[in-house]
Design an enzyme around this catalytic site. Structure first.
Site, PDB file in Angstrom:
ATOM      1  N   ASP A  51      11.466  13.430  -8.814  1.00 53.13           N
ATOM      2  CA  ASP A  51      11.626  12.374  -7.816  1.00 53.13           C
ATOM      3  C   ASP A  51      11.220  12.923  -6.455  1.00 53.13           C
ATOM      4  OD1 ASP A  51      13.227   9.497  -7.942  1.00 53.13           O
ATOM      5  OD2 ASP A  51      13.227  10.373  -5.921  1.00 53.13           O
ATOM      6  N   TYR A  90       0.117  -4.168  -4.066  1.00 50.33           N
ATOM      7  CA  TYR A  90       1.008  -3.986  -5.213  1.00 50.33           C
ATOM      8  C   TYR A  90       0.379  -4.588  -6.466  1.00 50.33           C
ATOM      9  CZ  TYR A  90       5.368  -3.884  -7.891  1.00 50.33           C
ATOM     10  OH  TYR A  90       6.325  -3.639  -8.845  1.00 50.33           O
TER      11      TYR A  90
END
Length: 303
Positions: free
Chosen positions: A37, A161
């Site tokens: 992450d 997106y």
């Protein structure tokens, strides 16, 4: 994949949302878990939780848009646990606004994470998995790439997106076909969730400083942020439920994974538009009030 016990999962975006929920399920199934992450504090907390479930955990802080960092993740995984069996290319960011208002830095950030993050994961881990399959007839591998229903539709005011998620669907479908040319032991899936409370609407919190333009968000970008936050936080399907669908798909060799199969009617209409050569259907025809509100907000005088 017949069994998960004793195998290794690599998960990006592992500190929250789908990544964390899949990590919990993988740990419960007896897997080693590599958790990657970009947010160090969240990663530390998530890794401690998964260790508490009894799993062996390798936390790895990285930015998936950086090729060298994903390559380092691959090397660290092999050194710690060997070649992984499940790779979940899941890290992603949300960004909206009128498509011509995206700056170069906006494009580079969204494409870098959403598309190139998946491409790097495929490039790094697939050869390792294929080689493991060639040397061990018992090896089973599976890659899951997180796209979105935005990879099958084209909602307005969500340009970058949409573009990246369509690309991830295409990448995944191609990966599926390419894998089946060379092996029966490594498979893949694409996850296409709709609105699920995962925190993705807060993606800007982890945006690197060098990707910021310094400019104020445009009106369309503010509208997109507000609409995304409302849609995501009001979702009724949980990230945990979607994670279970992911694990089921890996077990059952299912390619397409949907959180909201009822949304496929809109996908069918879009594909009919394509096949019949029709102009794109109004995405708000079922809820015209939403379209009216969006047009009103975007046509209002600025300044």
């Amino acid at each position: 994949m017949k069994t998960f016990q004793g195998k290794t999962a690599v998960l990006t975006g592992a500190a929250s949302g789908f990544g964390l929920e899949v990590a919990r399920l993988a740990a419960a199934q007896g897997m080693n878990v590599v958790m990657a992450d970009v947010q160090q504090d969240a990663l530390d907390k998530a890794a401690a939780e998964i260790r508490g479930l009894g799993a062996k955990v390798l936390p790895f802080r990285l930015d998936v848009s950086k090729a060298a960092e994903v390559e380092a993740l691959g090397a660290a995984t092999v050194q710690e646990f060997g070649v992984p069996h499940l790779v979940f290319n899941n890290a992603g960011v949300a960004f909206g606004g009128l498509i011509w208002e995206h700056s170069l830095k906006d494009w580079e950030w969204v494409v870098g994470v959403n598309l190139m993050g998946v491409a790097h994961g495929v490039r790094v881990f697939t050869p390792l998995m294929i080689e493991a399959a060639r040397s061990n007839p018992e090896y089973e591998g599976h890659i899951v790439n997180t796209a979105s229903m935005a990879g099958l539709l084209n909602s307005p005011n969500m340009g970058a997106y949409n573009v990246t998620k369509h690309a991830v669907v295409s990448l995944s479908e191609t990966l599926y076909q390419d894998l089946h040319l060379v092996t029966d032991q490594v498979d893949c899936s694409v996850l296409c969730p709709y609105f699920v409370p995962t925190g993705i609407h807060e993606s800007h919190r982890n945006r690197p400083k060098d990707s910021l333009t310094g400019a104020k968000p445009t009106a369309s970008q503010l509208v997109a942020q507000a609409m995304s936050a409302k849609a995501v936080t009001s979702g009724k399907v949980t990230a945990q439920e979607v994670a279970q669908k992911v694990m089921n798909a890996v077990r059952d060799h299912q390619f397409y994974i949907y959180s909201h199969p009822q949304a496929l009617g809109m996908v069918q209409k879009r594909l009919e538009d394509v096949v019949m050569g029709r102009n794109p259907t109004d995405p708000f025809e079922a809820k015209p009030e939403i379209g009216a509100d969006l047009r009103k907000a975007l046509r209002a005088p600025q300044g």
